[in-house]
Write a protein that holds these residues in place. Structure first.
Motif, PDB file in Angstrom:
ATOM      1  N   GLY A 167     -27.019 -38.215  57.273  1.00 41.44           N
ATOM      2  CA  GLY A 167     -27.749 -37.040  56.824  1.00 41.44           C
ATOM      3  C   GLY A 167     -28.089 -37.242  55.357  1.00 41.44           C
ATOM      4  O   GLY A 167     -27.559 -38.150  54.711  1.00 41.44           O
TER       5      GLY A 167
ATOM      6  N   SER B  36     -22.610 -36.706  59.386  1.00 46.58           N
ATOM      7  CA  SER B  36     -23.843 -36.586  58.610  1.00 46.58           C
ATOM      8  C   SER B  36     -23.790 -35.476  57.570  1.00 46.58           C
ATOM      9  O   SER B  36     -24.636 -35.399  56.690  1.00 46.58           O
ATOM     10  CB  SER B  36     -25.033 -36.365  59.548  1.00 46.58           C
ATOM     11  OG  SER B  36     -24.749 -35.344  60.465  1.00 46.58           O
ATOM     12  N   ASP B  37     -22.810 -34.599  57.670  1.00 41.65           N
ATOM     13  CA  ASP B  37     -22.677 -33.514  56.696  1.00 41.65           C
ATOM     14  C   ASP B  37     -21.843 -33.913  55.485  1.00 41.65           C
ATOM     15  O   ASP B  37     -21.691 -33.127  54.552  1.00 41.65           O
ATOM     16  CB  ASP B  37     -21.963 -32.310  57.325  1.00 41.65           C
ATOM     17  CG  ASP B  37     -22.729 -31.736  58.497  1.00 41.65           C
ATOM     18  OD1 ASP B  37     -23.865 -32.176  58.740  1.00 41.65           O
ATOM     19  OD2 ASP B  37     -22.173 -30.851  59.166  1.00 41.65           O
TER      20      ASP B  37
ATOM     21  N   THR C 237     -35.111 -34.601  60.649  1.00 37.91           N
ATOM     22  CA  THR C 237     -34.097 -33.822  59.933  1.00 37.91           C
ATOM     23  C   THR C 237     -34.414 -32.341  60.027  1.00 37.91           C
ATOM     24  O   THR C 237     -35.463 -31.899  59.551  1.00 37.91           O
ATOM     25  CB  THR C 237     -34.044 -34.230  58.452  1.00 37.91           C
ATOM     26  OG1 THR C 237     -33.761 -35.616  58.374  1.00 37.91           O
ATOM     27  CG2 THR C 237     -32.960 -33.448  57.717  1.00 37.91           C
TER      28      THR C 237
ATOM     29  N   ASN D  80     -31.997 -30.000  59.066  1.00 40.12           N
ATOM     30  CA  ASN D  80     -31.164 -29.255  58.117  1.00 40.12           C
ATOM     31  C   ASN D  80     -31.989 -28.781  56.921  1.00 40.12           C
ATOM     32  O   ASN D  80     -32.550 -29.585  56.180  1.00 40.12           O
ATOM     33  CB  ASN D  80     -30.022 -30.145  57.642  1.00 40.12           C
ATOM     34  CG  ASN D  80     -29.012 -29.371  56.839  1.00 40.12           C
ATOM     35  OD1 ASN D  80     -29.302 -28.936  55.730  1.00 40.12           O
ATOM     36  ND2 ASN D  80     -27.853 -29.147  57.400  1.00 40.12           N
TER      37      ASN D  80
ATOM     38  N   ASP E  63     -31.263 -30.348  53.427  1.00 39.89           N
ATOM     39  CA  ASP E  63     -31.763 -31.689  53.131  1.00 39.89           C
ATOM     40  C   ASP E  63     -33.171 -31.619  52.542  1.00 39.89           C
ATOM     41  O   ASP E  63     -33.529 -32.417  51.662  1.00 39.89           O
ATOM     42  CB  ASP E  63     -31.780 -32.559  54.390  1.00 39.89           C
ATOM     43  CG  ASP E  63     -30.375 -32.921  54.877  1.00 39.89           C
ATOM     44  OD1 ASP E  63     -29.409 -32.258  54.449  1.00 39.89           O
ATOM     45  OD2 ASP E  63     -30.254 -33.856  55.694  1.00 39.89           O
TER      46      ASP E  63
END
Lengths: 448, 448
Positions: free
Chosen positions: B53, B71-72, B131, B133, B136
């Motif tokens: 991520g 990924s966090d 992506t 999120n 991001d």
């Protein structure tokens, strides 16, 4: 004295890949890259340096594909991935990769170089460039290349963001304490929240602070904006000047710009790009230089000369006198004018002119016995033309091997160059301090 | 049967880093990554897989930093640089990195994975993601995250360009013949000149064709657009389903989409994500699972559950019955609804509910003796729920070591898994053909 090796395993001289002592099959050859890295480390070099570009240039001139500068070439590794691999087969030598600010994102660049710095345990460097090649723009959904002023403004913001992201976490932000379950200390993270003209980047970076604090930043621009960006941002400058006088002027100019950024003269190292052909004797060095030039067919030599002066040179007789070109309109850069001036002054033919510029890529060129080369290096160093050298030594790998066998011991005897690595990181070896975290005092406490 | 190892050295279970047998100091720890890669290779795994991520998520919930999905996390390597390093300490295992199409450039991604494929001699894979999120986005000068349809449209163009760039050069485009001076064959290069809605990319790529032709492409989306993108583009799909029936439906669905792209069922491999706790006995496996759950403080468990169902669960008594939430408004994805349904059906308390979802990240979970785990794997494989597994095995590294010691020999005895690597490249090992160059016949001649 700082010594950096041009780590392109295809070399830098237009014809050197054809030499009998050059490595076979140099395009994207990992084994060659590994061997070259180990040779440089055995020679106690400070660092390996990889030039880069994002496009195959001269697509209309296939003979030039293996020629001109490494950044134009079609068969190359992406530099950061290559250096990450080389980090695993070396222990001391620094690993410096070129990455453009024109077609990349600061968050991504900060991440990749932080990652390389962690992987190499503090040996990463970033050569910050802007991309002027119009062909590269076409690979990034741009109709035409980004204008110069925009590129430099963007590069300035880019560097600020990257440095800020590297400071996202205090050095001791991750206690990772199993017993308490405290993986990180939330008081030791700083979100950047950068808002500029070109970029808005929140942060923090998803990587711990790099071992060097900041990987070493290189830059190369010699224009007014380029020099100012270097003074504001860089740890090292890669400078290309053909004479000691011009190099001294540039050296003084760059160092003189540091005080207004609150920096000491020592905090910016200037490496002079130089092509070196060292041999047991002066005659041997001359012989090798001639062999190399003979490997360049006239068509390639003319193409190369045409590119450097910005005029189609095949229109003139090869062995006739160099033409009196309209001086004001010569060359894409100052290099073209310098070449024309030299050709006219020395009454060279067209062929003699291209042969004269082949080895040094229009930059500095040292050729001769070990003592002769060491003399020149010592003079440039002691007379403040540079703090060290970025060395291209045709042929790969024999040129570098010969330099290390012949010239390095001579420099060591004179007390100019290390006999063993003393530092743990690239910064240590270069004599550069580890940057303080702008957001946290060294103990990890918030500074603001 | 294909076996892939989740290569995140911090593991995947929320609490596992705290376990006494877990590695100490897992954040950006290169030595751990090297050891994990060697363990997987000793177990004859097909590949290592790195999630990714581009942002530190849950910045407001520091206890979750070491939790949730890799990924966090805040302390990770950039995956391609890490795998490039791991390529140097392994020989056979595939190296698959996640890189987003939402905030990167196709030319850059094509270059990095071509470079990784050359460095690893044909073991590179790219997990193509978009992506979603929103955090991001703020690291890439976007005010808000790119809408879903745009992301997928962009991803489709992105994949087309990357594959086209990998085909820039015929396999024999670089004769590098010293005698003739012929470095490359200009008839064996193809400029892409892609012009789409999101991207315009001229090409060619400045790298020779990768050893695998194309590095292996992974994708993971399970939405309608995600499945269609996989069928059009991917070599492998990473699928997450909690029951064999749902996995079988997805398997048939994905394979059924292939004919319209002119593809055989064999040309797309489906790997089911699974958390595995294998031990000498069922009791030991149960005991380890309980130990892991005990390492998750209630606050972290509640945060994690809240994230999965999209409702603040700390508002409810920890040991009271799971509340009858408004089912229609639960969860950011189908996972939330499934969790609520299960909790209500089985009359779980809030604490029991978060403990129930901790180990499997809401996906598939196999736990038990070697024979029990092998039975489950065999059934999923033979009954067409998957072509293999993407395995997370807490605790790192003991979970993977135990799986290799106990379960792998059982799978080998049953003839389900290799005893030695047979292929030279990742494609070979996965049973995937090397793609033809779309612009040149295999002999290197232009196809159009």
């Amino acid at each position: 004295m700082i010594l950096a090796a041009n780590a392109n395993a295809q070399g830098s001289h237009v014809g050197e890949w054809r030499h009998p002592t050059a490595w076979d099959k140099p395009a994207s050859n990992l084994e060659n890259a590994i061997r070259l890295a180990r040779i440089a480390e055995a020679g106690r070099f400070d660092l390996l340096f990889l030039a880069d570009g994002n496009g195959v240039r001269n697509l209309d001139k296939p003979d030039l594909f293996a020629a001109t500068s490494p950044s134009d070439r079609p068969g190359v590794f992406e530099p950061v991935t290559l250096l990450s691999a080389l980090a695993m087969v070396t222990e001391h030598v620094g690993l410096v990769a070129t990455t453009t600010t024109t077609y990349d994102e600061p968050f991504s660049v900060a991440r990749r170089f932080a990652s390389l710095d962690h992987i190499s345990k503090g040996r990463a460097g970033w050569n910050l460039v802007t991309t002027s090649n119009p062909g590269d723009a076409l690979n990034f959904s741009h109709e035409e290349h980004v204008p110069r002023d925009d590129r430099y403004e963007r590069a300035g913001e880019f560097a600020q963001i990257v440095k800020g992201l590297w400071d996202s976490w205090a050095d001791d932000a991750f206690p990772q304490d199993k017993a308490s379950g405290r993986f990180l200390d939330p008081s030791k993270v700083h979100a950047l929240n950068f808002r500029g003209k070109h970029f808005q980047v929140a942060g923090p970076l998803n990587a711990p602070r790099p071992p060097q604090g900041h990987p070493v930043i290189f830059s190369a621009g010699q224009s007014e904006t380029g020099k100012e960006l270097s003074a504001a941002t860089a740890d090292c400058v890669f400078a290309i000047e053909g004479t000691i006088e011009r190099a001294q002027t540039l050296y003084a100019d760059l160092k003189g710009r540091l005080p207004k950024y609150g920096r000491s003269a020592d905090s910016l190292k200037i490496l002079s790009g130089v092509t070196i052909i060292a041999a047991e004797t002066e005659e041997e060095a001359e012989q090798l230089a001639r062999e190399l030039d003979d490997l360049v067919p006239p068509a390639v030599g003319l193409d190369y000369l045409s590119k450097m002066v910005g005029v189609k040179m095949s229109a003139y007789p090869l062995d006739g006198p160099f033409p009196a070109l309209d001086f004001e309109h010569v060359g894409p850069t100052g290099i073209g004018k310098a070449i024309v001036a030299k050709a006219l002054e020395q009454k060279l033919t067209v062929r003699e002119t291209y042969r004269a510029i082949l080895p040094q890529m229009a930059g500095n060129f040292f050729k001769g016995s070990a003592a002769q080369v060491a003399d020149l290096m010592e003079r440039w160093f002691l007379e403040k033309a540079c703090d060290g050298f970025m060395i291209a030594a045709p042929v790969v790998p024999t040129g570098l091997e010969r330099f290390i066998k012949l010239v390095v011991p001579e420099l060591q005897r004179r007390g100019l160059f290390r006999t063993e690595y003393s530092g743990r990181t690239l910064r240590d070896n270069l004599g550069l301090a580890r940057p303080e975290n702008r957001f946290f005092a060294q103990a990890g406490r918030a500074a603001e």
